[in-house]
Design a protein around this motif. Structure first.
Motif, short mmCIF file in Angstrom:
data_model
loop_
_atom_site.label_atom_id
_atom_site.label_comp_id
_atom_site.label_asym_id
_atom_site.label_seq_id
_atom_site.Cartn_x
_atom_site.Cartn_y
_atom_site.Cartn_z
N UNK A 184 0.74 -0.91 0.04
CA UNK A 184 -0.26 -0.71 0.13
C UNK A 184 0.49 1.51 -0.01
N UNK A 188 2.37 2.41 -6.17
CA UNK A 188 1.57 3.72 -6.81
C UNK A 188 0.07 3.17 -6.97
N UNK A 189 -0.46 1.97 -7.35
CA UNK A 189 -1.54 1.40 -7.78
C UNK A 189 -2.36 0.76 -6.97
N UNK A 190 -2.01 0.92 -5.69
CA UNK A 190 -2.29 0.07 -4.04
C UNK A 190 -3.21 1.16 -3.83
N UNK A 191 -3.27 2.10 -4.35
CA UNK A 191 -4.21 3.37 -3.83
C UNK A 191 -5.05 4.17 -4.27
N UNK A 192 -5.66 4.61 -3.59
CA UNK A 192 -6.20 5.73 -4.88
C UNK A 192 -5.79 6.97 -4.00
#
Lengths: 251, 316
Positions: A184, A188-192
């Motif tokens: 997370x 960078x793709x694991x969070x919004x």
């Protein structure tokens, strides 16, 4: 000698002391960062926490920025640092396109690419990087990765199995490591990135790529008119003017 | 509560400024688009001279190098103005770093432009002895060395291949932008050159024979068909990394880039394809010129979208 960096995210408290020290030491202009600390809020209320991740150049052993630079402005020093010679840089931004970590920026004052150099000038004088000195909890650990007795080597050995790098799938072999990170925080793709959830909303970005201070014509005229007007004060004025470029970070 | 509606991994960035904006923007799109025309007309000229006699295309000998010369100068001008330190362009020649495809490309393109210039001086010198003025040394050199044209042409065609495709290698070296990390980029560049080259030559083909124009229509039809097919494959097929998937999902969801992409597809590939196919049966110069114009506009739009969208993804 191969210099490396390790950040223990369990210790980092997000004070941004390293960020400020870097700004001051390297005179990093407004709206650009060599080092920045990212905040991520994790979990669902009431089980929430906030994590802090200092981000800087990873000084990769197989650096895509060094490979794509057409004039060797980005080059390796003998100690493994990926250094940048701004006097040679042509400002093509190829390195910005190549760096998977978004660690390179275009300096609005010099109109050349710039990034963290692990404070190569300080290291040459036998000093530690400014961010290491400033950290109040010694979360930044810096040293020679080839020396088994250096702090960083001992730290890596002590935490083996828990040491991570950002984007290992890119095969860039970073010399910048993290302990205590997770998917997370490092992916960078694991969070919004949600509009309205930033601590500071409506952040003003100085659109120095082609802005009124650095339009295309200005780039050609710059050697003849000088850069006197392109200091932080003028950038503030640029940002606060009516036609300043505003946009939310992320999408 | 609104907090619990945030899904993903329940991780939300609350402080970061990761996106530097579109760094390679429309200036680079013009660069690629103009280069496609510059190399494309060379490919098409060699193809047409192979298939037809020179009398079938009476003006091709001088129009080809003139179009290529103009397009390549636009390409080099836009390369230069995209640099933040344009005067330091000379460093590419003084301090070349040969692992960089930007360096290799700059050298190849410069040599290519030099050869195109020689062809232009020869052809214009022969065709228009008084241009640009009487006693011009360059056109005089061209007239005196007219035999060089035939000798240079094979090298020019050979050189046009790496000059067309090196941009795909630059994109491959731009390893932060996953969408560009596809082997298909090389073929996209080749098809773009054939499309742009055939479209550009259509504008000067009014005095050509029907058969020669039919061949131009054939190349335009093939290049629009395969370009469309390749873009569709890349747009819809799920073979990419998570980063590329994420950026395509964003475009699929709508927005200005989605609209620009589909306008480019329709204008640049679909409409010109059908006009070009129809023109192979019945020769209609006006319609073919219209198709060529649409193809060039559409190609620009599609290239623009493909260049910009990967730069919207946060890297940290």
């Amino acid at each position: 000698m191969k210099l490396g960096f390790l950040v223990d995210l369990n210790l980092c408290m997000g004070c941004k002391g390293c960020e400020i020290a870097c700004k001051v030491e390297n005179e990093v202009p407004l709206s650009t960062w060599r080092l920045r600390v990212k905040y991520i809020d994790l979990g669902i209320f009431p089980d929430t926490s906030r994590s802090f991740t200092p981000l800087r150049c990873n000084h990769c052993e197989s650096a895509p920025c060094e490979r794509i630079c057409p004039v060797s402005a980005l080059h390796y020093l003998e100690n493994g640092i990926v250094n940048i010679d701004s006097a040679r840089c042509i400002g093509c931004a190829g390195c910005m396109m190549a760096c998977p970590y978004g660690a390179i920026y275009m300096d609005p004052e010099t109109n050349t690419a710039d990034k963290c150099t692990y404070c190569a000038h300080r290291i040459e004088s036998g000093m530690m990087p400014a961010c290491v000195v400033a950290c109040p909890v010694e979360a930044n650990i810096f040293g020679d990765l080839e020396d088994d007795h250096s702090n960083i080597s001992l730290y890596i050995m002590e935490h083996r199995g828990a040491v991570q790098v950002r984007k290992p799938e890119k095969h860039t072999s970073p010399t910048h490591f993290y302990v205590g990170g997770g998917n997370q925080t490092l992916n960078p793709l694991a969070h919004q990135r949600i509009e309205g959830y930033n601590l500071f909303n409506n952040i003003t970005h100085l659109d120095h790529v082609g802005d009124k201070n650095h339009g295309i014509l200005d780039r050609f005229l710059a050697p003849f008119v000088g850069h006197d007007a392109l200091d932080n004060k003028s950038l503030i004025e640029s940002a606060t003017s009516e036609d300043s470029h505003e946009q939310e970070g992320g999408h | 509560m609104v907090e619990s509606t945030i899904h993903a991994t329940q991780a939300v960035v609350t402080l970061d400024v990761p996106i530097q904006g579109i760094v390679w923007g429309s200036i680079i799109t013009v660069n690629m688009w103009a280069k496609s025309i510059g190399t494309g007309v060379v490919f098409l000229a060699s193809f047409l001279w192979f298939r037809h006699s020179k009398e079938d295309m009476p003006n091709l000998k001088w129009t080809m190098p003139v179009i290529a010369f103009l397009a390549l100068n636009v390409f080099l001008l836009f390369t230069l103005i995209d640099l933040h330190q344009p005067y330091r362009m000379v460093n590419i020649f003084l301090h070349p770093h040969w692992t960089s495809s930007i360096t290799v490309g700059a050298w190849l393109a410069s040599i290519f432009l030099g050869l195109v210039s020689v062809l232009m001086f020869i052809a214009v010198g022969e065709k228009f002895p008084g241009v640009p003025f009487k006693g011009c040394l360059l056109t005089k050199f061209g007239r005196n060395n007219a035999g060089l044209y035939e000798k240079i042409m094979p090298f020019l065609v050979f050189l046009a291949i790496p000059v067309t495709t090196y941009t795909a290698i630059i994109m491959a070296q731009a390893s932060a932008r996953e969408l560009w990390q596809a082997p298909t980029e090389v073929m996209q560049m080749m098809w773009a050159a054939l499309l742009a080259g055939s479209a550009a030559l259509i504008f000067v083909s009014s005095s050509w024979t029907k058969e020669a124009r039919k061949d131009l229509s054939l190349v335009l039809a093939l290049s629009t068909f395969f370009s469309f097919g390749m873009y569709m494959s890349e747009y819809f097929f799920s073979f990419k990394s998570a980063e590329a998937e994420a950026i395509l999902a964003y475009v699929h969801a709508g927005g200005s880039y989605n609209i620009e992409f589909w306008i480019g597809m329709v204008l640049g590939f679909i409409i010109p394809f059908f006009i070009a196919v129809g023109n192979m049966k019945s020769d209609n110069k006006t319609l073919l010129n219209f198709a060529a114009l649409l193809a060039l506009v559409g190609l620009f739009l599609v290239k623009d979208v493909w260049l910009k969208i990967p730069q919207m993804l946060p890297l940290s």
